[in-house]
Design a protein around this motif. Sequence first.
Motif, PDB file in Angstrom:
ATOM      1  N   SER A 132      70.567 131.753 -32.868  1.00  0.00           N
ATOM      2  CA  SER A 132      69.614 132.413 -33.745  1.00  0.00           C
ATOM      3  C   SER A 132      68.186 132.211 -33.251  1.00  0.00           C
ATOM      4  O   SER A 132      67.834 131.145 -32.741  1.00  0.00           O
ATOM      5  CB  SER A 132      69.738 131.854 -35.170  1.00  0.00           C
ATOM      6  OG  SER A 132      68.737 132.396 -36.011  1.00  0.00           O
ATOM      7  N   ALA A 138      69.030 131.873 -40.363  1.00  0.00           N
ATOM      8  CA  ALA A 138      70.469 131.628 -40.321  1.00  0.00           C
ATOM      9  C   ALA A 138      70.904 130.778 -41.507  1.00  0.00           C
ATOM     10  O   ALA A 138      71.962 131.007 -42.098  1.00  0.00           O
ATOM     11  CB  ALA A 138      70.840 130.943 -39.008  1.00  0.00           C
ATOM     12  N   THR A 143      74.790 131.811 -41.957  1.00  0.00           N
ATOM     13  CA  THR A 143      75.429 132.246 -40.710  1.00  0.00           C
ATOM     14  C   THR A 143      75.773 130.996 -39.929  1.00  0.00           C
ATOM     15  O   THR A 143      74.921 130.402 -39.257  1.00  0.00           O
ATOM     16  CB  THR A 143      74.480 133.156 -39.904  1.00  0.00           C
ATOM     17  OG1 THR A 143      73.988 134.191 -40.757  1.00  0.00           O
ATOM     18  CG2 THR A 143      75.214 133.782 -38.722  1.00  0.00           C
ATOM     19  N   PRO A 146      75.513 129.977 -35.518  1.00  0.00           N
ATOM     20  CA  PRO A 146      74.193 129.569 -35.016  1.00  0.00           C
ATOM     21  C   PRO A 146      73.729 128.232 -35.586  1.00  0.00           C
ATOM     22  O   PRO A 146      73.053 127.461 -34.886  1.00  0.00           O
ATOM     23  CB  PRO A 146      73.270 130.712 -35.478  1.00  0.00           C
ATOM     24  CG  PRO A 146      74.162 131.875 -35.666  1.00  0.00           C
ATOM     25  CD  PRO A 146      75.453 131.304 -36.155  1.00  0.00           C
TER      26      PRO A 146
END
Length: 433
Positions: A132, A138, A143, A146
Motif C-alpha cells: 500500500s 489500508a 485491507t 498490505p
Amino acid sequence: MKKALKNPALQIGVAAILGIVFGLIVGEWAANLKFIGDLFIRLIQMAIVPLVMSSVIVATGAMTGSGMGKMAFRTFKWMIGFSIVAAFLAWGISVIIQPGAGIDFSGGVDPALQESAGEATGWQETLLNFVSTNIFAAMSTATMVPIIIFSLLFGVALNAYITKTGNSLVLDFFDQIQQVVLTMIRFVMLIAPIGVFCLLANLAGTVGFAVVTSALKYLGSTLLGVLIILALFVLVVWLRTGLNPAKLPAKLTDQTMIAITTTSSAVTFPTVLKTAIEKVGVSQRVANFTLSVGLTMGSYGAVLNYMIVVMFLAQSGDITLDFGAIVLGMTLAILLNMGTITVPGGFPVVAMFLATSLGLPIEAVGLLIAVDWFAGIFRTFLNVNGDTFVSMLVANASNEIDREVYYDKKKVTTDALDLEKLKEQFEKADAAD
C-alpha cells in the motif's frame, strides 16, 4: 457442574444448539435476531487490524539469532513445506466434498466487497496491490495483505534497530498494545454465546436443516484432511529416519490427550518437549529450537482448517474463486500460521480476517464458530504431533536423534528450561551450524 457450565466452549455449543432449534421452530421470524449477531461480528471485526499489526510486529521484532543457521533452514523448510501441502489438500478436499454448499448467501455479500472481488486484475497488479502507498488507508479499509507486509517490514526494521541500540521501548509498546487488544477480544467473547445463538437462529430460520448437514460436512472435511496429513507425516518420517513407526502411537499418547482436551498448543508444549527428548530421542538442542518455532509456525492443522474455511465461505455465498483468489487464500492461511492470531479461542477473528481479505460473505461465520471446539480438537491434534515429527526430521539430518532412546533401550531426562536459557541455546545452535 458449575465449573463445567462456565466453560466458554460448552456455553457456545449449547447456545448453538438452542439457536438452531429456535430458528427451526420459529422460522423466518428469527431473522429479527440477526442484528444482534451482526453486532457481535462487528465487535470482533474492529479488533482485527490492531491485533494483526501488533502481533506480527512483536513476533518479528523479538526474533533473536535463531533465524540463522542450518538447523533453522531445515526447520523452516519442513514446516513451510507441510503447510503448503496442507493448504493444497484443504482446497482439494473442499472441491470434492463441497462443505459450504447448501447455504446460499449469494445476495449477502457487501456490495463494495463484491465489486472489488469481481474486478479482473492481472497478476502484476495483484502483487502490486500487496503493498500500500498509504498504510493508514489500508488500515481504514481493513485491507489485510498490505497491513501484514507493512508489519513484517516494520518488525524486521525494529529488530535491526534493537540489535544495534539495545533499545526495546518500541517493541514493548507494541507488545502492550497486543495484550490490550487480546484483553478486549476476551471481553467481546463473553457475549459469544448470545451472538452465536442469534446468528444460528437466523441461519436455521432462513436456510433450514441444511445448517446441520453443512456443519457436519465442514467438520468431516477437516478431520479427513488431518488424517491424510498425519499419514503423510508418518510416511516421510519413516522413509527419512528408518525408525519403526509402530512405536509412535504409544510415545505420542500423553501429548495427544492433552492436546485434544485443552485444544491449546501452548498448554501442550511442555509435554511435547518432554516427549521429543525423553521418548523419541531428539536432542535437547534440536527440540528446544524446533518445538519453540513450531508454536508459531508449525500449525499444519490450522493451515488446513483455515483454507477449508475459505472454501466453505465461498461455497456458502455461491462464489467461484479464481486461481489468484485461491492462491491468496492459501497464502493468508499460511501467514496466519505464523503467529499472527494467538488469542485462545481466537477463531472468530481468523474467520472474519479471511472473509474480509477475500471479500467473502460473513453470514455463515456463526456456524463455524459454533462448531469450532470440535475443529479445534482436530487442529491441535495435528499441530502438536506435526511439530514432533518435524523435530525428528531435523534431528535426523544432523544425526541428533538417539535411536536407543526411541527403542526404549536408554533413558534421558529433560533439563528445566527458562526463557534466558532457551535463548542461549538458540544462539549456540547457530554458532554450531
